[in-house]
Design a protein around this motif. Structure first.
Motif, short mmCIF file in Angstrom:
data_model
loop_
_atom_site.label_atom_id
_atom_site.label_comp_id
_atom_site.label_asym_id
_atom_site.label_seq_id
_atom_site.Cartn_x
_atom_site.Cartn_y
_atom_site.Cartn_z
N SER A 42 23.92 19.75 59.97
CA SER A 42 23.45 18.78 60.45
C SER A 42 22.15 19.06 61.24
O SER A 42 21.86 20.24 61.31
N SER A 43 21.22 18.09 61.20
CA SER A 43 20.13 18.51 61.75
C SER A 43 20.13 18.52 63.43
O SER A 43 20.48 17.55 63.87
N VAL A 44 19.47 19.50 63.88
CA VAL A 44 19.49 19.49 65.44
C VAL A 44 18.11 19.99 65.92
O VAL A 44 17.31 20.48 65.28
N TYR A 45 17.98 19.93 67.17
CA TYR A 45 16.79 20.43 68.05
C TYR A 45 17.08 21.32 69.00
O TYR A 45 18.09 20.92 69.96
N LEU A 46 16.39 22.28 69.44
CA LEU A 46 16.61 23.31 70.36
C LEU A 46 15.98 22.82 71.64
O LEU A 46 16.12 22.90 72.90
N ILE A 47 14.93 22.01 71.67
CA ILE A 47 14.13 21.35 72.41
C ILE A 47 13.91 20.03 72.09
O ILE A 47 13.57 19.55 71.06
N HIS A 48 14.32 19.17 73.12
CA HIS A 48 13.95 17.62 73.11
C HIS A 48 12.81 17.16 73.80
O HIS A 48 12.63 17.14 74.71
N SER A 49 11.94 16.92 73.06
CA SER A 49 10.63 16.34 73.52
C SER A 49 10.11 15.06 73.01
O SER A 49 10.13 15.11 71.59
N PRO A 50 9.98 13.97 73.53
CA PRO A 50 9.82 12.73 73.00
C PRO A 50 8.34 12.60 72.07
O PRO A 50 8.30 12.00 71.30
N CYS A 51 7.60 13.77 72.67
CA CYS A 51 6.15 13.59 71.93
C CYS A 51 6.17 14.81 70.99
O CYS A 51 5.04 15.00 70.12
N GLY A 52 7.15 15.45 70.78
CA GLY A 52 7.45 16.29 69.82
C GLY A 52 6.66 17.94 70.09
O GLY A 52 6.50 18.62 69.41
N ASP A 53 5.94 17.94 71.60
CA ASP A 53 5.20 19.02 71.90
C ASP A 53 6.04 20.07 72.14
O ASP A 53 5.90 21.33 72.24
#
Length: 305
Positions: free
Chosen positions: A220-231
């Motif tokens: 699965s694809s995951v993120y360690l940081i959730h940033s609405p702007c991707g920064d």
């Protein structure tokens, strides 16, 4: 309705207390606590050691004997049960944290960072070991500077509660100077011996139909940081290479009440407890250098409502 309830209670009043205890032991810890408010007969029956012995794991004595913490003090099995729910203990020479689910009495574990397989973790230029009062363990792993992020954990399934669906989470946090962590990472959970063990079941948490017969692990694809702007905390020089997070499907971490973040790696059904469970998180782009990830461990707990 009140008359019917009174009639039922009258019938139960003729049963021996041991019989009522046996009936309550077939329910759940939550139901047992509710039963104690019904009447003095139910209260006495629901408080008995025979009831709470059933809610404790069959190997609880062996588990608590491996604790590195001071010996648990308890007068009744009910006290022991809630002690193990509210206050996790450190076992196996400080490698694992153990506690019970208050809803079901199912086993929960957290594997410390020292027990995880982390690529280049022993190279001081890439990773460092530090202590923090917020951690259950004496040391946590801090990412200093690396491009190849690969974290793996393993747990013998026989240590878990059988016939139970578990979820595995990476427990971590990021420092204020972190960067390179808002890219897409890959997470998977699988049985190490799925080919030779057809009863091992891997569940795709992104598939609402839940194809429970898959023998190959789902990634699965995951993120360690959730940033609405991707920064996130990326340096400015990296920003032009990133797409906004909302444009890519993937799971994001959740903030816990203890201050740590948790990221769902995957789920699995532990049938009879055969083989090992392998959990993995990776982001291995050699063009994307990363910094500022603090890993406490991987947690396995029952998936409950």
């Amino acid at each position: 309705m009140e008359e019917n309830n009174s009639g039922i209670l009258s019938l139960f009043s003729f049963l021996p207390e041991g019989c009522i205890s046996s009936i309550i032991a077939l329910t759940t810890p939550k139901d047992a606590c509710r039963a104690s408010t019904v009447s003095w007969v139910f209260n006495s029956a629901s408080e008995s050691d025979s009831v709470w012995e059933r809610f404790l794991p069959s190997d609880y004595q062996e588990i608590i004997s491996n604790s590195v913490d001071p010996p648990l003090n308890y007068a009744t099995k009910k006290e022991l049960f809630f002690s193990l729910c509210d206050s996790p203990i450190i076992i196996n020479d400080g490698k694992l944290s153990f506690w019970l689910s208050k809803l079901s009495g199912k086993k929960c574990y957290r594997i410390g960072a020292r027990e995880l397989s982390i690529t280049w973790v022993d190279t001081p230029e890439y990773w460092g070991w530090t202590s923090t009062p917020e951690s259950r363990f004496s040391e946590v792993a801090e990412l200093i500077y690396v491009c190849w992020l690969d974290i793996q954990g393993k747990m013998p399934s026989q240590m878990l509660s059988s016939r139970t669906t578990y979820a595995a989470y990476l427990i971590f946090r990021v420092t204020e100077y972190s960067y390179g962590l808002d890219v897409v990472a890959k997470a998977s959970v699988q049985f190490a011996d799925v080919i030779r063990n057809p009863s091992a079941i891997s569940i795709d948490v992104n598939d609402e139909s839940t194809n429970a017969n898959l023998l190959e692990p789902e990634t699965s694809s995951v993120y360690l940081i959730h940033s609405p702007c991707g920064d996130g905390y990326l340096q400015r020089s990296y920003r032009r290479h990133r797409r906004p997070v909302q444009q890519i499907a993937g799971r994001v971490p959740q903030l816990r009440t203890d201050g740590w973040m948790e990221l769902l790696l995957g789920e699995f059904f532990n049938d009879e407890g055969n083989g090992d469970i392998e959990m993995k998180l990776s982001e291995t782009s050699i063009l994307n250098w990363k910094k500022g990830l603090v890993v406490e461990g991987i947690e396995l707990r029952p998936k409950e409502l």
